[in-house]
Design an enzyme around this catalytic site. Structure first.
Site, mmCIF file in Angstrom:
data_model
loop_
_atom_site.group_PDB
_atom_site.id
_atom_site.type_symbol
_atom_site.label_atom_id
_atom_site.label_comp_id
_atom_site.label_asym_id
_atom_site.label_seq_id
_atom_site.Cartn_x
_atom_site.Cartn_y
_atom_site.Cartn_z
ATOM 1 N N ASP B 172 0.818 -1.215 0.000
ATOM 2 C CA ASP B 172 0.000 0.000 0.000
ATOM 3 C C ASP B 172 0.854 1.268 0.000
ATOM 4 O O ASP B 172 1.783 1.386 0.780
ATOM 5 C CB ASP B 172 -0.868 0.053 1.269
ATOM 6 N N HIS B 174 -1.011 4.464 -0.639
ATOM 7 C CA HIS B 174 -2.013 5.420 -0.156
ATOM 8 C C HIS B 174 -1.608 6.871 -0.323
ATOM 9 O O HIS B 174 -1.638 7.651 0.622
ATOM 10 C CB HIS B 174 -2.337 5.143 1.321
ATOM 11 N N ASP B 201 -3.896 -0.405 -3.635
ATOM 12 C CA ASP B 201 -4.052 0.726 -2.705
ATOM 13 C C ASP B 201 -3.019 1.820 -2.967
ATOM 14 O O ASP B 201 -2.279 2.246 -2.072
ATOM 15 C CB ASP B 201 -4.003 0.253 -1.247
ATOM 16 N N ASP B 204 -5.903 7.285 -2.115
ATOM 17 C CA ASP B 204 -6.693 7.618 -0.919
ATOM 18 C C ASP B 204 -5.816 7.912 0.284
ATOM 19 O O ASP B 204 -4.776 7.298 0.488
ATOM 20 C CB ASP B 204 -7.676 6.486 -0.544
ATOM 21 N N ARG B 205 -6.298 8.813 1.089
ATOM 22 C CA ARG B 205 -5.672 9.242 2.341
ATOM 23 C C ARG B 205 -4.501 10.192 2.159
ATOM 24 O O ARG B 205 -4.481 11.281 2.709
ATOM 25 C CB ARG B 205 -5.216 8.058 3.191
ATOM 26 N N ASN B 233 -8.352 -2.720 -2.755
ATOM 27 C CA ASN B 233 -9.740 -2.375 -2.433
ATOM 28 C C ASN B 233 -10.007 -0.877 -2.527
ATOM 29 O O ASN B 233 -11.157 -0.446 -2.607
ATOM 30 C CB ASN B 233 -10.171 -2.940 -1.074
ATOM 31 N N HIS B 234 -8.952 -0.079 -2.558
ATOM 32 C CA HIS B 234 -9.144 1.355 -2.723
ATOM 33 C C HIS B 234 -9.143 1.806 -4.170
ATOM 34 O O HIS B 234 -9.349 2.979 -4.466
ATOM 35 C CB HIS B 234 -8.079 2.138 -1.931
ATOM 36 N N HIS B 285 -3.900 -8.353 -3.278
ATOM 37 C CA HIS B 285 -3.943 -7.263 -2.307
ATOM 38 C C HIS B 285 -4.411 -7.675 -0.907
ATOM 39 O O HIS B 285 -3.787 -7.320 0.086
ATOM 40 C CB HIS B 285 -4.844 -6.132 -2.804
ATOM 41 N N ARG B 392 -13.806 -5.234 9.002
ATOM 42 C CA ARG B 392 -13.947 -4.526 7.735
ATOM 43 C C ARG B 392 -15.370 -4.516 7.222
ATOM 44 O O ARG B 392 -15.802 -3.595 6.558
ATOM 45 C CB ARG B 392 -13.099 -5.210 6.671
ATOM 46 N N HIS B 419 -2.708 -4.637 2.332
ATOM 47 C CA HIS B 419 -4.037 -4.362 2.896
ATOM 48 C C HIS B 419 -4.061 -4.038 4.390
ATOM 49 O O HIS B 419 -4.972 -3.391 4.862
ATOM 50 C CB HIS B 419 -4.948 -5.561 2.617
ATOM 51 N N ASP B 639 -26.760 34.488 -2.466
ATOM 52 C CA ASP B 639 -26.947 34.266 -3.908
ATOM 53 C C ASP B 639 -27.605 32.923 -4.201
ATOM 54 O O ASP B 639 -27.641 32.470 -5.333
ATOM 55 C CB ASP B 639 -25.594 34.363 -4.639
#
Lengths: 187, 663
Positions: B172, B174, B201, B204-205, B233-234, B285, B392, B419, B639
């Site tokens: 990972d 990330h 992965d 993300d993050r 999975n990401h 993964h 999970r 993972h 507005d």
């Protein structure tokens, strides 16, 4: 930091090294003995679960020392070995079960075994190694004492202590500073 | 020498006692440090996994909305993406992007020309080190080409070590660009002599997910036989909505972000599922289950599954879809084999593949979904057997017996997976058969963990290389590192506490019958766990979270003292504010979808509608007037639009007294 007496001053996050006289495990008057035992058991289970990676009620035998200490006890290595003998399986598997650990540890906490070391006692211990009473110990002296006497440090432990305690310029450990640094960190 | 021997003896005895004391005390502080480190990481992990479970619930919400909103109001049309579908069809080529998207002269970033060469890759690395962005046109061209190349690849890539010295396997990342650059620095760039497998992965993050993808895809195009990617999975657009990648792309690419995201959705689904080296080492993964079928996996159409968060349509059609209230009990990791309510929330690995009560034959789409879910989401455990992965909410826990059986069936020697966060960057389990490799250092916080990668030689013996990217020029010692990690973890925890203030207050009150403001520690811990359900060691954390009274009770309202929620106005109902704070992330995802042009602005009406739908799905009562008042108060320039980023920021928990971690 509040100055009140808390009923379980031996927990992480509080000053374990210096504490009021009546500390230890003062029990909540509302609960009573049974309740107190239940509460102690819950504490033990919590500490155990922190080291129980897979949530299957077992921990690696090498973590027992950390668990016992995280509950506020100061066992020597010899005392730990005795404790381990009581909680290990007939045929050691490398794992300790909560089932066996819980009653043994409950007894330890109820009997207040392995009392904490007060700050002043610790200071005297360092002073005992400081022959010339100059407020510091040389690296060589400290290494000699701690790796050869008592319950000797491993190389790793010695290096780790030195990494925080040693003043690299003078190659000495100013033990008052070292003690107060660690105590401050706890609060 | 030669001094008074009895004095020397006494001195020595005193010294020995002193040594024992010091050693004892040192080991005590070491143990406490280790405990603090453990529970800090545990806090991070619990909150992360709890978020992942929430994510599944949100996915249910989307599924429900998409399948059952039949009337043509704006809400239902939000989630379908008309007008973008042409991107997904084959017709679009590199030249089309070139014609349609102009790159201004003022752009000094890399200008890619296809087919890519090593010079292009170096230009990209150089640019990203200097925090430049690659222009959208090149991103789109790169993605287009990547998709074309990936489509040629089978679901499972087969590699051999015979022509190369070693294969490097990374886990990972990330979005941590620094880690990728460090790996390339230590281990060399990918090439024919230096093959790599990246095990999912990538995004993300972290804040450089896009750059990581660009680099990896560029090398994939240059060395398609030597750079290999597995899906994680990401690599899933619904995960990206929550965990930051979608936001990153939208911010970096204001004009073309949506197009890029759409194309990425497709590219992710074309990523291979696994890699096998010398027919002996399986790399994927997540993990495996007792039903994992590599032949089946190799044969299915992997690109059909854009997201694993939603079961395939045929499966959804067959299941009952009443508008359910989302259950609020967390799946407990400490209770074995709990029965799970809500079919779409979890698939039991050893259970039947049919929904109960159905007389229809097993659905192949369901099997496909489950097979891929298992390999992307499962985690190894030391206990035998295969049980649903409770933390999970997807995939399973697989034991050494499951591994052994799979190895026997397919004649394998090793499983390399990622993972899971590991403090040392890697971990070996199942008696040496399973290796977890995690390459994102400092994942939770500066100093929280190392990253690592594996060097696999032709004898298939793994060698591990660890590293840690450090912001500070002076390395922190263990004491300081644990202090930093602990502060950060507690901060996250306090925010969660504050976001559940009302619920916690009522839970405490139930134990405090005389309204004294105090309850026992035992009751306090029970209340905390019943509301937050994070399974944390509350008694251990108590000193950091709540103040005590002189007689040893918990002054429970002190939990909330140093915190408050930043509020745009004072007159708004506290309960509403708290609810918005708690669901901040979910709302962000929904807003990201509503905000079609990624302008950061949505109309008041859109906001109101979506909020109502979301709230009713969660079973929350929100009175219209208070919400309207709130919205109006935020629309500062009147507005008719609100900047929802600002809106959400307003509900972020603020620590009134920043802890002096640095002073």
């Amino acid at each position: 930091v509040s100055s009140v007496i808390t009923w379980d001053s031996s927990y992480p996050g509080e000053k374990a090294v210096s504490f009021p006289e009546s500390a230890g495990h003062s029990l909540d008057p509302q609960i009573g003995i049974d309740g107190a035992v239940a509460e102690i058991e819950k504490k033990i289970i919590e500490a155990f679960e922190v080291f129980d990676h897979e949530c299957n009620k077992t921990v690696d035998v090498r973590e027992i020392g950390s668990i016992v200490r995280s509950l506020g006890c100061f066992p020597t290595e010899a005392e730990l070995h005795e404790l381990l003998a009581e909680v290990e399986e007939e045929e050691p598997t490398g794992y300790i079960n909560l089932e066996k650990f819980l009653p043994v540890m409950t007894k330890v906490l109820l009997h207040r075994s392995y009392q904490p070391i007060p700050e002043d006692v610790l200071l005297h211990a360092f002073e005992a190694l400081d022959e010339n009473k100059c407020g510091y110990i040389t690296k060589e002296e400290l290494v000699k004492y701690l790796t050869e006497e008592g319950e000797p440090f491993t190389q790793e432990e010695m290096e780790d202590m030195l990494s925080t305690a040693l003043d690299p310029e003078t190659n000495t450990v100013h033990y008052r500073d070292y003690i107060s640094m660690l105590v401050v960190d706890e609060t | 020498m030669g001094c008074n021997s009895s004095v020397a003896y006494r001195r020595s005895e005193k010294a020995i006692r002193a040594a024992i004391l010091i050693q004892n005390w040192y080991r005590f502080t070491k143990a406490r440090l280790e405990t603090r480190r453990r529970y800090s990481l545990s806090i991070f992990q619990s909150i992360e996994y709890a978020d992942e479970q929430d994510q599944l619930q949100l996915a249910n919400f989307f599924t429900f909305m998409l399948d059952h909103c039949t009337h043509p109001d704006s809400v239902s049309q939000i989630l379908t993406s008309p007008g973008i579908s042409q991107v997904v069809d084959e017709g679009l080529s590199l030249t089309e992007f070139e014609n349609k998207i102009d790159v201004p002269d003022s752009y000094y970033g890399p200008r890619l020309s296809f087919p890519l060469t090593v010079e292009d890759a170096n230009a990209l690395l150089h640019a990203f080190r200097n925090e430049q962005l690659l222009h959208a046109r090149y991103v789109l061209q790169l993605l287009c080409e990547t998709r074309r190349v990936l489509k040629e690849m089978p679901n499972i890539t087969h590699l051999s070590t015979s022509y190369s010295k070693e294969i490097t396997v990374c886990g990972d990342l990330h979005g941590n660009l620094d880690d990728l650059l460090l790996i390339f620095y230590k281990n060399g760039l990918p090439s024919e002599q230096n093959p790599y497998v990246f095990n999912g992965d990538f995004v993300d993050r972290g804040k450089n997910s896009m750059e990581i993808l660009i680099i990896l895809f560029a090398f994939l195009l240059i060395y398609p036989n030597d750079l290999h990617l597995n899906r994680g999975n990401h690599e899933d657009y619904i995960m990206n909505l929550r965990y930051g990648f979608t936001k990153e792309v939208s911010k970096k690419y204001k004009d073309h972000g949506k197009l890029i995201l759409c194309l990425l959705r497709d590219v992710f689904s074309w990523l291979p599922l696994a890699t096998i080296i010398d027919s002996k080492v399986l790399i994927l993964h997540g993990g495996i289950s007792d039903t994992t079928d590599l032949d089946f996996l190799n044969a299915l159409e992997r690109s059909k599954l854009k997201s694993l968060m939603r079961p395939p349509k045929s499966v959804r059609d067959r299941q009952d879809q009443p508008k359910e209230r989302i259950p609020t009990t967390r799946l407990s990791k400490h209770i074995a084999n709990q029965n799970v309510a809500g079919k779409t929330q979890h698939i039991s690995s050893s259970g039947s593949t049919e929904p109960s009560g159905s007389n229809l034959p097993p659905d192949p789409a369901l099997k496909e979904w489950k097979q891929i879910l298992d390999i992307l989401w499962s985690d190894p455990r030391s206990q035998n057997g295969c049980t649903p992965n409770k933390s999970r909410g997807g995939g399973c826990y697989f034991g050494p017996d499951v591994t052994a059986k799979l190895f026997e069936r397919y004649n394998l020697k090793m499983l390399i997976r990622s993972h899971e966060f590991k403090p040392e960057g890697y971990e070996i389990s199942h008696d040496g058969k399973v290796i977890t490799i995690f390459s994102a250092s400092n994942y939770y916080e500066e100093g929280s963990n190392r990253g690592a990668y594996i060097k696999l030689n032709p004898e298939l013996i793994p060698r591990f290389v660890q590293y840690q990217v450090s912001k500070y020029t002076r390395r922190q010692n263990l004491q300081e590192r644990v202090g930093t990690i602990e502060s950060s973890a507690l901060k996250s925890l306090r925010e969660k506490i504050y976001a559940h203030r009302s619920e916690l207050t009522s839970a405490f009150a139930q134990y405090d019958l005389n309204s004294t403001g105090r309850i026992s520690v035992s009751d306090w811990a029970a209340a905390m766990e019943s509301v937050l359900q994070l399974e944390l060691p509350w008694r251990m954390l108590r000193a950091q979270l709540v103040q005590m009274t002189p007689n040893g009770e918990a002054d429970y309202m002190s939990c909330f003292y140093d915190l408050k929620i930043g509020q745009p106005t004072k007159e708004v109902q506290p309960a509403l504010v708290e609810t918005l704070c708690r669901y901040r992330r979910d709302l962000e995802i929904i807003f990201n979808i509503i905000d079609k042009d990624h302008s950061g602005l949505i109309s008041l009406e859109e906001f109101g509608q979506t909020w109502k739908l979301f709230a009713s799905h969660l079973g929350i009562d929100v009175y219209d007037e208070s919400l309207d008042k709130l919205i109006l108060s935020i629309d500062y320039n009147k507005d008719g639009h609100i900047d929802f980023n600002e809106f959400l920021e307003a509900f972020h928990v603020v620590h009134r007294l920043e802890k002096k971690a640095n002073s």
